[in-house]
Enzyme design. Structure first.
Site, PDB file in Angstrom:
ATOM      1  N   HIS A  40       0.831  -1.208   0.000  1.00 30.46           N
ATOM      2  CA  HIS A  40       0.000   0.000   0.000  1.00 30.46           C
ATOM      3  C   HIS A  40       0.859   1.249   0.000  1.00 30.46           C
ATOM      4  CE1 HIS A  40      -4.037   1.783   0.611  1.00 30.46           C
ATOM      5  NE2 HIS A  40      -3.362   2.755   1.199  1.00 30.46           N
ATOM      6  N   ASP A  42       0.304   5.523  -1.143  1.00 32.89           N
ATOM      7  CA  ASP A  42      -0.680   6.530  -1.558  1.00 32.89           C
ATOM      8  C   ASP A  42      -0.084   7.646  -2.399  1.00 32.89           C
ATOM      9  OD1 ASP A  42      -3.462   6.061  -0.472  1.00 32.89           O
ATOM     10  OD2 ASP A  42      -2.313   5.735   1.358  1.00 32.89           O
ATOM     11  N   GLU A 143      -8.883   1.463  -2.687  1.00 31.61           N
ATOM     12  CA  GLU A 143      -9.022   1.528  -1.232  1.00 31.61           C
ATOM     13  C   GLU A 143     -10.385   2.084  -0.844  1.00 31.61           C
ATOM     14  OE1 GLU A 143      -6.550   2.963   2.726  1.00 31.61           O
ATOM     15  OE2 GLU A 143      -6.290   4.073   0.855  1.00 31.61           O
ATOM     16  N   HIS A 170     -13.331   1.885   3.541  1.00 32.12           N
ATOM     17  CA  HIS A 170     -12.307   2.759   4.122  1.00 32.12           C
ATOM     18  C   HIS A 170     -12.831   3.089   5.515  1.00 32.12           C
ATOM     19  CE1 HIS A 170      -9.653   6.382   4.598  1.00 32.12           C
ATOM     20  NE2 HIS A 170      -8.800   5.440   4.206  1.00 32.12           N
ATOM     21  N   HIS A 216      -9.174  -1.944   7.289  1.00 29.42           N
ATOM     22  CA  HIS A 216     -10.255  -0.957   7.449  1.00 29.42           C
ATOM     23  C   HIS A 216     -11.627  -1.559   7.743  1.00 29.42           C
ATOM     24  CE1 HIS A 216      -8.335   2.939   6.539  1.00 29.42           C
ATOM     25  NE2 HIS A 216      -7.595   2.284   5.660  1.00 29.42           N
ATOM     26  N   HIS A 237      -2.438  -3.096   4.645  1.00 32.92           N
ATOM     27  CA  HIS A 237      -1.663  -2.174   5.482  1.00 32.92           C
ATOM     28  C   HIS A 237      -2.273  -2.135   6.892  1.00 32.92           C
ATOM     29  CE1 HIS A 237      -4.870   0.175   3.690  1.00 32.92           C
ATOM     30  NE2 HIS A 237      -4.586   1.278   4.356  1.00 32.92           N
ATOM     31  N   ASP A 306       2.242   2.086   3.857  1.00 32.96           N
ATOM     32  CA  ASP A 306       1.289   3.204   3.893  1.00 32.96           C
ATOM     33  C   ASP A 306       1.981   4.547   3.657  1.00 32.96           C
ATOM     34  OD1 ASP A 306      -1.250   4.233   3.989  1.00 32.96           O
ATOM     35  OD2 ASP A 306      -1.595   3.863   6.110  1.00 32.96           O
TER      36      ASP A 306
END
Length: 411
Positions: A40, A42, A143, A170, A216, A237, A306
């Site tokens: 993961h 971003d 995600e 999420h 999540h 993650h 992350d």
């Protein structure tokens, strides 16, 4: 200080430094033989936030406002990355699908703009091919289930565009699954885990070969998916709840079930999930690796940094270039080369290959085309086009989908 004492101190410092250098050299050797696969990152969200996805205004060779750029990737020996196609929960019921498509597009364009650094990948075979070419295999994970707008057609379209995992939620409930905040008591459960349509989503993901990401989600969703999924699951993650009791982390009983079903938990580096405080160290992250290995074995562990999705990172893991230091720390703690090769790549490759095998075994099964009941998604931004009788009747398709799956076993 006497000369003898000074010489002794220097010798001790040299010995420690030499030992650390040896661990780092061994870490780099392992990472030259086995690709580091991270679950993961971003960076695509940062490209949206900072540049509105205008890649012509960005040079990833010099970008200094992110945890991730091409030089940092090379230094960190990043062999494969699941880039996150993330859009906020605020987009749910609005323009989540459009925004997600734009995030998928920016990953594709990133690979096209930097072909010497990135190779777009959709399979376990692609990951190894990219590693041979000394490029970072670039996969996509979406995600948040709000990105599919409760549509199996959109789920399938995402797969066709290269998406290889979906994080079911999420930090918000979707019309078919509860998120982790339910476990904190700050949000009510809306579905007691998964709704019937949520179970359709799981079955269709198995049919497609798309990895199911349980980062999540609520613990109830974790267990329901582990009960029904034929393919192994991932936590892209998340860290260990026993080490840091944050509800985004994975409890021990679930870790054991992930081991039983041959899935993977990719350890998150975010301080709040590592030490449950604003500060953390490499040693704190390594404690999560040690604990998961103790509870469920090294065969379920991976890396899920992350990066570029969090504000606080441990000292010594400030950006993607620093990951070899964590590998060296695990070596210092007595992890074997075989265990670390599993954690670096082999565990995730096994999971992805198994998902591909399940997909192939279900290749003759028709796509599920029964929509979510209209009364479960009615909102001012949604029409009822295509719903006879106002779409109130429940779907039966999950039963027909799950019957064939009952005859399959995870190997």
């Amino acid at each position: 200080m006497s000369l003898a004492a000074w010489l002794l101190l220097c010798a001790m410092c040299w010995s420690v430094s030499s030992g650390e250098d040896a661990f780092m050299a061994r870490a780099l050797k392992l990472m030259s033989e086995t690709p580091l696969i991270d679950g993961h990152n971003d960076l695509p969200w940062q490209l949206r936030e900072q540049f509105n996805n205008q890649l012509n205004k960005v040079d990833l060779n010099t970008l200094a406002t992110t945890h991730t750029n091409i030089p940092k990737i090379k230094t960190g020996r990043l062999g494969a990355q699941f880039w996150s196609a993330y859009v906020p929960c605020e987009s749910q019921y609005k323009d989540a699908v459009r925004q997600t498509l734009e995030q998928i597009d920016v990953v594709h364009r990133m690979c096209q703009k930097y072909p010497n650094a990135f190779m777009f990948a959709t399979s376990s075979q692609d990951i190894m091919e990219a590693f041979k070419r000394k490029k970072t295999a670039s996969l996509i994970g979406v995600e948040g289930g709000h990105s599919i707008d409760s549509s199996l057609g959109i789920l399938r379209t995402f797969y066709q565009l290269g998406v290889r995992y979906l994080t079911l939620t999420h930090s918000c409930n979707v019309p078919w699954a509860d998120n982790w905040l339910v476990d904190t008591g700050s949000e009510p459960s809306q579905h007691n885990g998964l709704s019937p349509f949520g179970k359709q989503v799981i079955a269709e993901m198995n049919r497609l070969g798309m990895l199911i990401d349980l980062a999540h989600v609520s613990v109830q969703v974790m267990n329901q998916v582990l009960d029904m999924s034929v393919a192994p699951v991932i936590f892209s993650h998340s860290s260990a709840f026993t080490v840091c009791p944050h509800k985004r982390n994975v409890p021990d009983d679930v870790l054991k079930r992930v081991n039983e079903t041959k899935g993977i938990v990719m350890v998150n580096f975010y301080n709040d999930y590592v030490s449950c405080s604003h500060t953390a160290t490499i040693a704190d992250v390594a404690d999560h690796f040690d604990h998961i290995r103790k509870v469920a074995g090294a065969g379920i562990i991976g890396f899920g940094g992350d990066y570029d999705g969090v504000e606080r990172l441990p000292e010594g893991l400030e950006d993607v270039s620093k990951v070899p230091s964590l590998v060296a720390e695990l070596l210092r703690r007595g992890w074997s080369d075989q265990e670390l090769k599993a954690v670096l790549a082999n565990n995730l490759l096994r999971v992805l290959k198994r998902a591909e095998e399940v997909r192939d075994s279900l290749s003759k099964q028709s796509p599920d085309d029964v929509p979510i009941p209209l009364d479960e998604v009615t909102n001012p931004c949604r029409t009822n086009d295509g719903y006879p009788n106002d779409g109130a009747s429940p779907s039966l398709s999950v039963v027909t989908l799950l019957l064939p799956l009952a005859f399959l076993t995870v190997v």
